[in-house]
Design an enzyme around this catalytic site. Sequence first.
Site, mmCIF file in Angstrom:
data_model
loop_
_atom_site.group_PDB
_atom_site.id
_atom_site.type_symbol
_atom_site.label_atom_id
_atom_site.label_comp_id
_atom_site.label_asym_id
_atom_site.label_seq_id
_atom_site.Cartn_x
_atom_site.Cartn_y
_atom_site.Cartn_z
ATOM 1 N N GLU A 93 0.954 -1.264 -0.119
ATOM 2 C CA GLU A 93 -0.113 0.052 -0.067
ATOM 3 C C GLU A 93 0.823 1.340 -0.144
ATOM 4 O OE1 GLU A 93 -3.679 2.337 2.553
ATOM 5 O OE2 GLU A 93 -2.776 0.134 3.086
ATOM 6 N N ASP A 118 4.856 5.378 3.577
ATOM 7 C CA ASP A 118 4.582 6.446 3.569
ATOM 8 C C ASP A 118 5.730 7.356 4.258
ATOM 9 O OD1 ASP A 118 3.197 9.079 4.209
ATOM 10 O OD2 ASP A 118 1.381 7.995 3.855
ATOM 11 N N ASP A 145 10.683 6.539 -0.054
ATOM 12 C CA ASP A 145 10.039 6.600 -1.522
ATOM 13 C C ASP A 145 9.673 5.258 -2.040
ATOM 14 O OD1 ASP A 145 9.394 7.275 -4.109
ATOM 15 O OD2 ASP A 145 11.272 8.558 -4.345
ATOM 16 N N ASP A 168 -2.056 12.042 -4.245
ATOM 17 C CA ASP A 168 -1.847 13.417 -4.356
ATOM 18 C C ASP A 168 -2.233 13.809 -5.854
ATOM 19 O OD1 ASP A 168 -1.282 16.446 -4.822
ATOM 20 O OD2 ASP A 168 0.238 16.363 -3.056
ATOM 21 N N LYS A 172 -2.518 21.216 -10.572
ATOM 22 C CA LYS A 172 -2.278 22.408 -11.659
ATOM 23 C C LYS A 172 -1.546 21.568 -12.573
ATOM 24 C CE LYS A 172 -1.641 26.064 -7.891
ATOM 25 N NZ LYS A 172 -0.507 26.767 -7.595
ATOM 26 N N ASP A 204 -10.655 10.737 -5.506
ATOM 27 C CA ASP A 204 -11.785 11.671 -5.488
ATOM 28 C C ASP A 204 -11.690 13.041 -6.505
ATOM 29 O OD1 ASP A 204 -10.363 12.987 -4.065
ATOM 30 O OD2 ASP A 204 -11.711 13.625 -2.420
ATOM 31 N N THR A 241 -13.108 5.901 4.389
ATOM 32 C CA THR A 241 -12.135 6.854 5.332
ATOM 33 C C THR A 241 -12.735 7.903 5.522
ATOM 34 O OG1 THR A 241 -11.061 8.005 3.489
ATOM 35 C CG2 THR A 241 -10.258 5.721 4.246
ATOM 36 N N GLU A 244 -12.296 10.504 2.985
ATOM 37 C CA GLU A 244 -13.381 10.238 1.749
ATOM 38 C C GLU A 244 -14.611 10.676 2.015
ATOM 39 O OE1 GLU A 244 -14.714 6.325 -0.820
ATOM 40 O OE2 GLU A 244 -13.250 6.200 0.873
#
Length: 264
Positions: A93, A118, A145, A168, A172, A204, A241, A244
């Site tokens: 994950e 993470d 990473d 993320d 832009k 989302d 979550t 979410e």
Amino acid sequence: MEADPDPGAAATATATAGRRPPRARKFPEGPAPDPAGSHFERRIRSFQPRRSRVTPGQADALRRLWPLWGFDIDGQRTLDPAAMFEGRPVVLEIGFGMGEATAQMAAADPDTGILAVDVHTPGQGNLLGLAERAGLRNLRVANGDAIILLRAMLPPASLDGLRVFFPDPWPKKRHHKRRLIQPEFLSLAAGVLKPGALLHCATDWEPYAEQMLEVLTAHPDYANTLPDGGYAPRPAFRPLTRFEGQGMDKGHRVHDLLFCRVER
């Protein structure tokens, strides 16, 4: 962060002259601020480390549990995921936030090992604390990473699944190159996924969902699990979550994508 964005680019073994010295560890036996250091090239990253306060409970979990259940992604050794999880099938994950959903999935499926990655220190401590309180033994936390983990530390065909939930979106246009789900990333992931492994993405952010669907559908190493293609209903094993729920309250529509690693 401004060099080659290709996650499959060759690593460089020499440090860059004049590079700042590494930051000291806040927790001596805990996650390192920059675990890979100068061992790998600087490149455009898909993540931006968040700086927020570590609570006393999270700090306590990091001090006590990191040596047991955590490790740094330094790119200097090859892992054995099967041995790490005592023969369980292993799912990676990437990006778990504060870890609530990850802990729920680990508790609901104790026969599957979850390798959770993470760079957010409070989230790492929170997840370790949740795992201890729930008595979980099928969860490990990796710091650093995920690209380096995939490229340098996992053997071929060693994973049974890959989850990327709410990465993320880099909304832009000039930042779209930072998005994780790109053809190069999918090719890298395909090398460590077993045939039949499930790649599960969720977002989302509508434009990112469209890009995910486009690049996954076009990639020869993956096939949509839906016969007619398109987005999948949220599977029962992915918890709803708090993040979410907040997005849905604002009218955001969540898209799940379930693709299978195919054997060519």
